[in-house]
Design a protein around this motif. Structure first.
Motif, PDB file in Angstrom:
ATOM      1  N   CYS A 178      22.705  22.399  -0.110  1.00 26.38           N
ATOM      2  CA  CYS A 178      23.934  21.867  -0.803  1.00 26.38           C
ATOM      3  C   CYS A 178      24.972  22.838  -1.463  1.00 26.38           C
ATOM      4  O   CYS A 178      25.739  22.463  -1.851  1.00 26.38           O
ATOM      5  CB  CYS A 178      23.187  21.439  -1.864  1.00 26.38           C
ATOM      6  SG  CYS A 178      22.489  19.487  -1.613  1.00 26.38           S
ATOM      7  N   ILE A 229      25.477  16.527   1.212  1.00 26.76           N
ATOM      8  CA  ILE A 229      24.992  15.206   0.567  1.00 26.76           C
ATOM      9  C   ILE A 229      25.453  14.292   1.254  1.00 26.76           C
ATOM     10  O   ILE A 229      26.715  13.916   1.479  1.00 26.76           O
ATOM     11  CB  ILE A 229      24.837  15.420  -0.982  1.00 26.76           C
ATOM     12  CG1 ILE A 229      24.339  16.323  -1.637  1.00 26.76           C
ATOM     13  CG2 ILE A 229      24.606  13.875  -1.376  1.00 26.76           C
ATOM     14  CD1 ILE A 229      22.782  15.934  -1.800  1.00 26.76           C
ATOM     15  N   ASN A 230      24.520  13.283   1.541  1.00 24.46           N
ATOM     16  CA  ASN A 230      25.000  11.952   2.050  1.00 24.46           C
ATOM     17  C   ASN A 230      25.023  11.060   0.678  1.00 24.46           C
ATOM     18  O   ASN A 230      23.927  10.519   0.273  1.00 24.46           O
ATOM     19  CB  ASN A 230      23.977  11.294   3.077  1.00 24.46           C
ATOM     20  CG  ASN A 230      24.591  10.010   3.830  1.00 24.46           C
ATOM     21  OD1 ASN A 230      24.710   9.011   2.960  1.00 24.46           O
ATOM     22  ND2 ASN A 230      24.335   9.796   4.906  1.00 24.46           N
ATOM     23  N   GLY A 234      20.171  14.603   0.459  1.00 26.05           N
ATOM     24  CA  GLY A 234      20.582  15.868   1.051  1.00 26.05           C
ATOM     25  C   GLY A 234      19.550  16.809   1.538  1.00 26.05           C
ATOM     26  O   GLY A 234      19.514  17.765   2.079  1.00 26.05           O
ATOM     27  N   LEU A 247      27.073  12.953   7.785  1.00 27.04           N
ATOM     28  CA  LEU A 247      28.108  12.786   6.961  1.00 27.04           C
ATOM     29  C   LEU A 247      29.067  11.863   7.347  1.00 27.04           C
ATOM     30  O   LEU A 247      29.944  11.341   6.391  1.00 27.04           O
ATOM     31  CB  LEU A 247      28.431  14.148   6.337  1.00 27.04           C
ATOM     32  CG  LEU A 247      27.121  14.898   6.063  1.00 27.04           C
ATOM     33  CD1 LEU A 247      27.849  16.450   5.486  1.00 27.04           C
ATOM     34  CD2 LEU A 247      26.654  14.448   4.791  1.00 27.04           C
ATOM     35  N   GLY A 297      31.105  15.596   0.493  1.00 31.03           N
ATOM     36  CA  GLY A 297      30.530  15.354   2.024  1.00 31.03           C
ATOM     37  C   GLY A 297      31.410  16.017   3.089  1.00 31.03           C
ATOM     38  O   GLY A 297      32.164  17.114   2.803  1.00 31.03           O
ATOM     39  N   ASN A 350      19.407  17.259   5.240  1.00 26.13           N
ATOM     40  CA  ASN A 350      20.346  18.278   5.864  1.00 26.13           C
ATOM     41  C   ASN A 350      20.099  19.605   5.344  1.00 26.13           C
ATOM     42  O   ASN A 350      20.649  20.588   5.768  1.00 26.13           O
ATOM     43  CB  ASN A 350      21.710  17.655   5.184  1.00 26.13           C
ATOM     44  CG  ASN A 350      22.184  16.196   5.988  1.00 26.13           C
ATOM     45  OD1 ASN A 350      21.687  16.340   7.187  1.00 26.13           O
ATOM     46  ND2 ASN A 350      22.925  15.534   5.547  1.00 26.13           N
TER      47      ASN A 350
END
Ligand SMILES: Cc1cc2nc3c(=O)[nH]c(=O)nc-3n(C[C@H](O)[C@H](O)[C@H](O)COP(=O)(O)OP(=O)(O)OC[C@H]3O[C@@H](n4cnc5c(N)ncnc54)[C@H](O)[C@@H]3O)c2cc1C
Ligand code: SF4
Length: 545
Positions: free
Chosen positions: A317, A322-323, A329, A373, A300, A332
């Motif tokens: 990624c 990624i949360n 993810g 994040l 993160g 994002n």
């Protein structure tokens, strides 16, 4: 072949970037290379998708009759489970950012197939079945593009009759959208020291099965997460279970790769997890139709590398967006693809090329990705440090206070990289797993069969050992060679000349089974295994994961 922008990887990040570039200027030339046999073939995700990124890219997507996301979340459950019991956490105590209402359940692979059709209609060139195997550098050290791997090379490294040279794809900018632990991304991060001053990247291994279940048990729109059993208090991880269209249920398990016990087998943890009374009945009478595995980045906010370097940038990624507590993810991935595309478009319009996209680099921490994040940055470090019960509770508290704009913990570090966390065999209690029942739990080989993995057998082994002696000389006596267990596809074996006396051990790599999850590249305690791209088109052929 020369382009304005070369995109490596046809996942949500890469496709969003390609589409956004064409939306801004249809005359930009954009190419996407994808190592899967088709777009979506290597995509494995939950997936509950937060549509924030898709809304930004294609605001009218909900009106498209061919849209791949039709099941909206209607019910959202969170459980702490023990071996036989389960405790449902009231939704009111959950930090609001974990809520799933307004999100959609579906197959991210199918989302990518649908996006690829849209990108092609905008004249993005898409080459599935081609793995980017090498980064091309210019004299000043800038990235010039990538070269795809040669096809038709035999296991001995010599060209076969079918030999075809790889292609050079040159771009004024190259966007790396390879997903978690990308093989070229790893090289780029090392070459430009993009991780200098950052916490080590952390990972989990995610395994997933797709089931068609008894319609009487199907509840479209149900989202269920668990943590706790079968993992002990000091091993992080949890499960997801999503009901969506056509009586489909996606069930999966993510296990943090900083686990300590070398006798742990993530695959077998996943299989026995499905035997829990909260879950078992969902699957009885149903049919398992697909299986696969893929790592997920977990570092993160603290671990995100510098994103821009001369001639390109990392998106999705590949950048680790990624949360972790949301296990999400893809939103994002979309957003970073869009942001990088906008920065590249602006640079191209100004006649630039092969320099740093600093607008992208400088914008993300204060934008929607950074906000997403930052609020959850301490969840993973607290979990790793204090174990599941205390760590997750503290993580929950921290998410609440962050929602209100502050944290009691500041920004915590992640500690050791995942390869450095194993204890020697002599210091652990060996884990013994129950045999699969063939009804809800299964063995590895029948599972790999359901990933439809296929590699040309007569090609060089794509899993490279820096020192071939290490597995048997070091990893076996010290850890029992954990690759046998952490690989979710049974690629690594130790076979003995004499099984009874365990004499003459030999390390065997069944590379054709590899599902491209990248766990071995991360978890090998000696950092001796490097995952490289096999011949393009090889790997899993996930239908709708
Ligand atoms: C088990 C699991 C569950 C998850 N659940 C969710 C969820 O419910 N919701 C959510 O939002 N997110 C979820 N995620 C995360 C989500 O899947 C990722 O955030 C998202 O897929 C990232 O998109 P990406 O485009 O960056 O990378 P990816 O989706 O990984 O796509 C990368 C693509 O690049 C290709 N590629 C890689 N290297 C090369 C190369 N060298 N040459 C050519 N092609 C290459 C790959 O084959 C792949 O198609 C989950 C992840 C896992 C593992
Ligand atoms: S060989 Fe490595 S990348 Fe391939 S499936 Fe096994 S652990 Fe994953």
């Amino acid at each position: 072949m020369d382009y304005d922008v070369v995109v490596v990887g046809g996942g949500p990040a890469g496709l969003a970037a390609a589409i956004r570039l064409k939306q801004i200027n249809p005359d930009f030339t954009v190419v996407v290379v994808e190592k899967g046999s088709e777009i979506g073939a290597h995509i494995l995700s939950g997936a509950v998708i937060d549509p924030i990124g898709l809304d930004k890219l294609l605001p009218d997507w909900r009106e498209d009759p061919a849209r791949p996301l039709t099941t909206e979340v209607v019910d959202d459950h969170f459980y702490l489970i023990g071996e036989t019991k389960s405790l449902k956490l009231p939704n009111a105590v959950m930090p609001p950012l974990l809520g799933n209402h307004g999100n959609f359940i579906g197959s991210l692979g199918n989302v990518c197939r649908w996006l690829a059709a849209k990108a092609e209609a905008m004249e993005v060139e898409i080459y599935p079945g081609f793995a980017a195997a090498e980064v091309l550098y210019g004299d000043a050290g800038e990235v010039l593009g990538v070269a795809t791997g040669d096809m038709g090379v035999g296991r001995d490294g010599k060209p076969k009759e079918s030999f075809t040279r790889g292609m050079e794809l040159r771009g004024k900018y190259t966007l790396f959208a390879e997903g978690a632990r990308g093989s070229l991304t790893k090289q780029i991060i090392a070459r430009y020291q993009l991780d200098a001053g950052r916490e080590p990247q952390k990972y989990g291994i995610g395994m997933k099965e797709l089931w068609q279940i008894d319609p009487a048990k199907h509840r479209p729109g149900l989202v269920q997460h668990t943590f706790g059993w079968p993992l002990d208090n000091h091993t992080g991880g949890g499960s997801f279970l999503y009901h969506f269209e056509d009586n489909l249920v996606a069930v999966g398990f993510v296990l943090h790769l900083n686990y300590k016990n070398p006798t742990l087998s993530p695959f077998d943890e996943f299989q026995r997890f499905k035997q829990h009374p909260l879950l078992r009945d969902t699957f009885v009478g149903g049919k398992r139709i697909a299986y696969g595995a893929r790592v997920i980045s977990e570092g993160g906010w603290q671990s995100a590398p510098k994103l821009a370097f001369p001639g390109g940038a990392l998106i999705g990624c590949a950048a680790g967006f990624i949360n972790v507590p949301r296990i999400k993810g893809s939103h994002n991935a979309f957003l970073s693809g869009i942001e990088a595309a906008e920065a590249a478009a602006e640079a191209l319009a100004a006649g630039r090329g092969h320099d740093e996209l600093s607008a992208y680099e400088n914008g993300w921490r204060d934008g929607p990705i950074g906000r997403d994040l930052k609020k959850v940055r301490n969840v993973k470090p607290l979990w790793s440090k204090y174990g599941t019960i205390v760590g997750v509770s503290l993580g929950g508290l921290d998410m609440w206070t962050n929602t209100l704009g502050f944290s009691l913990f500041g920004t915590l570090g992640h500690g050791k990289p995942d390869y450095a966390t194993l204890k020697p065999l002599s210091e652990v209690e060996p884990i013994v797993y129950p045999k699969p029942d063939g009804i809800v739990s299964f063995d590895k080989l029948s599972s790999v069969f359901l990933s439809c993995t296929n590699h040309e057998e007569d090609q060089p082994v794509h899993l490279k050992l820096a020192d071939p002696s290490i597995p048997v000389a070091k990893n076996l006596p010290l850890y029992g060679e954990p690759a046998r267990l952490y690989c979710p596809a049974g690629v690594y074996e130790v076979v003995y000349g004499d099984e009874a006396t365990k004499a003459d051990p030999r390390f065997v790599i069944n590379a054709q089974n590899c599902v491209h999850c990248k766990t071995c590249d991360i978890k090998d305690p000696a950092q001796n295994i490097t995952w490289t791209t096999p011949e393009g088109g090889g790997g899993p052929n996930y239908p709708n994961m």
